[in-house]
Enzyme design. Structure first.
Site, PDB file in Angstrom:
ATOM      1  N   CYS A  43     -27.514   0.631  -8.054  1.00 39.57           N
ATOM      2  CA  CYS A  43     -27.928  -0.204  -7.947  1.00 39.57           C
ATOM      3  C   CYS A  43     -28.797  -1.146  -7.044  1.00 39.57           C
ATOM      4  CB  CYS A  43     -26.488  -1.088  -7.972  1.00 39.57           C
ATOM      5  SG  CYS A  43     -26.029  -2.857  -8.104  1.00 39.57           S
ATOM      6  N   HIS A 102     -24.248   1.201 -12.513  1.00 42.15           N
ATOM      7  CA  HIS A 102     -23.087   1.851 -12.257  1.00 42.15           C
ATOM      8  C   HIS A 102     -21.815   2.913 -12.890  1.00 42.15           C
ATOM      9  CE1 HIS A 102     -22.104  -0.882  -8.404  1.00 42.15           C
ATOM     10  NE2 HIS A 102     -23.070  -1.725  -9.028  1.00 42.15           N
ATOM     11  N   ARG A 139       6.561  11.733  -3.579  1.00 40.58           N
ATOM     12  CA  ARG A 139       6.162  12.589  -1.765  1.00 40.58           C
ATOM     13  C   ARG A 139       4.828  12.281  -1.957  1.00 40.58           C
ATOM     14  NH1 ARG A 139       8.026  18.055  -0.880  1.00 40.58           N
ATOM     15  NH2 ARG A 139       9.463  17.825  -2.580  1.00 40.58           N
ATOM     16  N   GLU A 196     -20.381   4.989 -11.870  1.00 37.97           N
ATOM     17  CA  GLU A 196     -19.106   6.005 -11.422  1.00 37.97           C
ATOM     18  C   GLU A 196     -17.750   5.052 -12.069  1.00 37.97           C
ATOM     19  OE1 GLU A 196     -20.804   2.807  -8.810  1.00 37.97           O
ATOM     20  OE2 GLU A 196     -21.587   3.838  -9.937  1.00 37.97           O
ATOM     21  N   SER A 222       1.029  -1.039  -0.402  1.00 40.27           N
ATOM     22  CA  SER A 222       0.323  -0.299  -0.067  1.00 40.27           C
ATOM     23  C   SER A 222       1.091   1.306  -0.196  1.00 40.27           C
ATOM     24  CB  SER A 222      -0.951  -0.192   1.501  1.00 40.27           C
ATOM     25  OG  SER A 222      -1.478  -1.316   1.210  1.00 40.27           O
TER      26      SER A 222
END
EC number: 6.3.4.2
Length: 537
Positions: free
Chosen positions: A381, A508, A240, A510, A14
């Site tokens: 949805c 969906h 950064r 998005e 991550s």
């Protein structure tokens, strides 16, 4: 000849490998190259489709119906491309395919092993992702960190690619964390050195280091990393922390990352023109207004479960010169009694998708509040399905109305299982997935949002649909079915036209939003929320 770029990670997971890969993809695309990108996930699941959102975040769906890692959303949004099923590869998918071939006898009695059979299958996926998109460059990100036991076959496949296609056609980029110890007042390079040592022990010498850091990195630190990790000092790139993710491509370009990549791969192409991207970032950094949106969901403890929803709201905010301030409302806590307290300050309400019964009554209360108080609302949805259930209960008088998914014994199954889903027993990969057409009703809010197009194509992920037995009852009460499948069988969009904005979509939207090209239905919703705020002042 296709060029191959492999992005690996070290020290911790991550650290932004996906954002680095996506940013590089945008820079190379703006140099005139055709770029594709893929993610290797070393988990044994076939895909993330049946994984808990609490563990994995959202499931991102491609045009061709693949259920994939959320990093593919970053890839598509940054590079502005549509990926396919070859863009996400898991250990489970590879082993499943290899074992299926073994059962069919395709290996002609050979002993099936990690090398060469698993690694060959992985290399075939890399090449297939490039050839199916006719790309000049493919960027492959390997999930996890170097040293993870499950990543070993993936890294071995990457090592072999250099011999298969030639060193001038392959580049290895290693992303690591450069920790800063406040007590000592210095950055520590040792974790990166050990990570690179581990990678070199697997036969891969990185050509570039991307170091994630909170503080500016002095040239002396970069020189030290270059010396101990055997890379050129200019190929030690600093990543950064930034205020907005979309600053990262510009920061990487300022360090000549894309030029170093092109030089290594012998790509003679023009400089990347980032004028439009830079203007978009300037706009994002200088938004004049704030609009408050209540997001009512069941997984709000992990915002990554709604990553594309949040990004689409932001994109539509950019188009309206407004920042989006989100109120994360746990649907499990929402009741008729506290709805005004939790939702009363919102300029708009969004009810996104989900599965299962938990939290659905809270979502229904949010939809009811939006309808009765005329607050702009967008349902997605499951949010669309519950919009229909709410209307049936509180307007049509069908008190026990529900979805068949949530209550198989309901007397009013407003939402029913799709006919072609009835006999399906497996959960994974069996939903209605991918791009399907939606025919818009002329004069509707939905049609206006989509610039009066007759048909739009949007991505889906569902198993249940509106029950057409109730369509006449809804229409008689003023409920408008403003989007349907071309055969008029499946309801895609519903709305109440007399409201400021009360629209819900089965698909969906998005998933097709971009920072410089926001999705139209989201933009119409945010525009209505901004107007609602102004009217309330």
């Amino acid at each position: 000849m296709t060029k191959y770029i492999f992005v690996t990670g070290g020290v911790v997971s991550s650290i932004g490998k996906g954002i680095v890969a996506a940013s590089l993809g945008r820079l190379l695309k703006n140099r005139g190259l055709k770029v594709t990108i893929q993610k290797f996930d070393p988990y044994i699941n076939i895909d993330p489709g049946t994984m808990s959102p609490y563990q994995h975040g959202e499931v991102y769906v491609t045009d061709d119906g693949a259920e994939t890692d959320l990093d593919l959303g970053h890839y598509e949004r940054f590079i502005d491309i549509n990926l396919n099923k070859y863009s996400n590869v898991t250990t489970g998918k590879i082993y499943s395919e290899v074992l299926r071939k073994e059962r069919k006898g395709e290996y002609l009695g050979a002993t099936v092993q990690v090398i060469p059979h698993i690694t060959d299958a992985l290399k075939e996926k890399i090449k297939r992702a490039a050839t199916t998109t006719d790309s000049d460059v493919i960027i492959t990100e390997v999930g996890g960190t170097v040293g993870d036991i499950e990543s070993l076959p993936f890294l071995e496949a990457l090592r072999q690619m250099k011999a298969d296609v030639g060193s001038e056609n392959v580049m290895y980029i290693h992303t690591t964390l450069l920790p800063y110890l406040k007590a000592a007042g210095e950055m520590k390079t040792k974790p990166t050195q050990h990570s690179v040592k581990e990678l070199r022990g697997l036969g891969i010498q990185p050509n570039m280091l991307v170091i994630r850091t909170e503080e500016p990195v002095e040239q002396g630190i970069k020189n030290k990393l270059a010396q101990f990790c055997d890379v050129n000092p200019e190929a030690v790139i600093e990543s950064r922390d930034v205020e907005h993710l979309y600053q990262i491509p510009l920061n990487l370009q300022a360090q000549s990352m894309d030029q170093i990549v092109c030089d290594h791969l012998k790509l003679d192409v023009p400089q990347a023109d980032m004028t439009e991207w830079s203007a978009m970032v300037d706009r994002v950094m200088n938004l004049k207004k704030t609009t408050r949106i209540a997001l009512v969901g069941k997984y709000v403890e992990l915002p990554d479960a709604y990553l594309s929803v949040v990004e689409a709201l932001k994109h539509s905010g950019y188009a309206n010169d407004t920042a989006i301030e989100l109120d994360w409302i746990n649907a499990n806590d929402l009741t008729a009694e506290n709805a005004k307290k939790l939702l009363g300050q919102a300029d708009g309400i969004i009810v996104p998708g989900g599965f299962g019964q938990r939290g659905t009554e809270g979502k229904i209360q949010a939809i009811r509040y939006a309808r009765e108080h005329d607050v702009p609302m967008l349902g997605i949805c499951l949010g669309m399905q519950l919009t229909c259930v709410e209307f049936a209960r509180h307007v049509l008088g069908m008190e026990k109305a529900n979805s068949f998914e949530l209550d198989p014994d309901t007397a009013y199954p407003i939402i029913d299982i799709m006919r072609d889903q009835i006999d399906i027993e497996d959960m994974g990969g069996t939903l209605r997935l991918g791009l399907y057409p939606c025919k818009l009703k002329a004069g509707s809010r939905a049609a206006a949002a989509y610039n009066n197009q007759e048909v739009v194509q949007r991505r889906h992920r569902h198993r249940y649909e509106f029950n057409n037995k109730f369509r006449q009852d809804f229409e008689a009460a003023g409920f408008v079915f403003s989007g349907v499948s071309p055969d008029n069988r499946l309801v895609e969009i519903v709305e109440l036209p007399e409201k400021k904005f009360f629209v819900a979509a089965q698909y969906h939207p998005e998933l097709q939003s971009r920072p410089n090209r926001p999705e139209e239905l989201y933009t119409a919703f945010v525009t209505a929320a901004v107007k609602n705020k102004n009217q309330s002042l």
